[in-house]
Design a protein around this motif. Sequence first.
Motif, PDB file in Angstrom:
ATOM      1  N   ARG A 238      33.149  34.924  35.580  1.00 41.41           N
ATOM      2  CA  ARG A 238      34.029  35.726  36.416  1.00 41.41           C
ATOM      3  C   ARG A 238      35.295  36.066  35.636  1.00 41.41           C
ATOM      4  N   PRO A 239      35.767  37.309  35.784  1.00 41.69           N
ATOM      5  CA  PRO A 239      37.045  37.633  35.143  1.00 41.69           C
ATOM      6  C   PRO A 239      38.176  36.794  35.728  1.00 41.69           C
ATOM      7  N   ALA A 240      39.287  36.692  35.001  1.00 43.78           N
ATOM      8  CA  ALA A 240      40.408  35.891  35.493  1.00 43.78           C
ATOM      9  C   ALA A 240      40.906  36.464  36.811  1.00 43.78           C
TER      10      ALA A 240
ATOM     11  N   TRP B 267      43.100  37.758  39.928  1.00 38.25           N
ATOM     12  CA  TRP B 267      44.382  38.465  39.978  1.00 38.25           C
ATOM     13  C   TRP B 267      45.369  37.816  40.930  1.00 38.25           C
TER      14      TRP B 267
ATOM     15  N   SER C 157      32.653  38.125  40.198  1.00 35.40           N
ATOM     16  CA  SER C 157      31.808  38.118  39.010  1.00 35.40           C
ATOM     17  C   SER C 157      30.743  39.208  39.141  1.00 35.40           C
TER      18      SER C 157
END
Lengths: 314, 312
Positions: free
Chosen positions: A162-164, A166, A175
């Motif tokens: 999964r991206p960091a 926000w 993800s």
Amino acid sequence: MRSAKPRKPISYHLRKSLPFWLILPTLIVIIIVQVYPALYTIWLSMQARHATGWEYVGTQNFERLFGTGLFPESVGHTVIFLTGYALVTLTLGFVIAILLKQKVPFTGVYITLLFIPWIIADIIAGLIFRLMVTPDYGLFSGILQNPALFPPNGLSILTAARPAPWFGSFPFPPSPAMIYLILAASWRALPFITLLILAALQTVSHEVMESARIDGANLVQLTRYITIPLILPTMVVALFNLMLGGINGVGMVFSLTGGGPGTTTYVISYLLYVIGWGQLRFGRAAALALLIAAVNWLLILSVLRITRINDRSR
Amino acid sequence: MTKNFYLNRRIWKRRLVGLALLVITVISIFPIATTILVSFKQQADITRKPPVIFPCDTPEQKFDIKACRWSVEGYQRVFAPKPDEGSLFGFKFTGNLLRIYIPNTLMYAFSTAFFVTLLASFSGFAFSRYHFRGHNALMAAIYAVTGVPLLTNILALYQMSITLRKNVGFFDDRMFLVFVYLGFFLPISVWIAKGFFDTIPRELEESALLAGCSTLGALFRITMPLALPGLISVFLLTFVNVWNEFIVAYLLVTKNEYKPAMFGLYDFLSQNIINLQVLAAACIIIAAPIVILFLFARKIFFKAMVEGAVKG
């Protein structure tokens, strides 16, 4: 000697109590399979397993459940899943229903074919979507894992992290596996929602539309001011149906992602399975089950309210 | 001229709508089509990088219809036919899917659908025809029960099955599973059945009663036959629901001999991570009967679906 009151004939008794006997088997089944387990779950949510048996622990199960990091994360996943699922399905369902309403040639054939996904089991639907993106060998893996198209390393949906996030710990952006899960779930729910909306569209009176058109309303105005308000109750019912199905549906998570990669597709229903049967913490799982049930009840009550309002306005 | 233009526009609009529907249909069928394609590939074509859509390429050409390497390897591995002298065709299928899982699913689905239809027709009739004390409250209670998620009760049912297995001699996973399914699919079926009974005019029964028919006689001779189409749709809906159900069976069934097809399929998934053709073939084999049933009886399905959906 004769009694003061002559006995009524048996058939009369039978006729009076007939509805009772007809309903009794249904009630017995429902009480054993639905009511008793529900009460048992409430009891279980306040117990913890020990070597000697169950022990009363009060609200500890709930506290421990809220204390784990996995619970807020799963709630976040569920919120994202439901939002995406409802948005995709309702929008596409509305568009397809409007198209189907135009009654072009072969509409019957299209309806039949469009409905096949609905009849396919969630576990099979998950598998079908999994086959398409299986790392390295799936049909789309060739395109998605191409580093030229998805820099830097290509995209492997089932294994990409999964991206960091926000917003603090809220798991957004989701993800790739979660987005794919939403797509797969929407694919399967779309026919049902389309049919619901189509059925509602059929009730929009032709005269109203025609007179509005004569008055100079264009297609956007017709949709905005006549179609949408008239089918809004159905859209809301469809929305609640989706939410209920989305919260409780777990089969697709099982066969498509298995909760992975990592915990990025843990939705709340999958978490229940993991806590209950993975960690064998039935008390804590019962606490979670009660929370899920509470959400379900809220949704059901809202549907009842809305459909009742709907009935009254008819 | 204006009229002509208007007509033209209408025709074009219809063509555009038709085209859009065609595209949407193709997209929505696409995942199924790829699964069918994959199921007919051989292992060598499955594990190629990059993957090919059609296994039809030759060293010289990208696509050559004559060079296609279709195979039924996946199906063969699912069915696992072994030569057997005594059987009808000289061999018998030894794969678990056909030998155990699908017969189990058929048994679960048939018995659940039968009992659900029977009980739902009884109580649907009673709710539709009689007004007794607590009628509406009971109806609302049954509707409310449809809101209890399967997932909530499964914990308790799981504990229940453990206790019963220990203490009751004749306990059987299969019996318990059918009973649980019965409880899960009955409430909504009662509502659907009541809806169907409501559409049958009461006068028919009344005249039968006047002519000397008993209440039960009127139920079985007049009302049930008229409600039959509706009851069939309840039956089919339950049948499909049980066929497609996974999680309850997954958690409640303990023996391999009692597993239904969806459970078997899930086992396949863990055993055949790389053998996509086997997975695809298993998917097709399990989904095909239901899809075919749906194609033949889609009107009946839609009827029960809409009836059930309006209520919940």
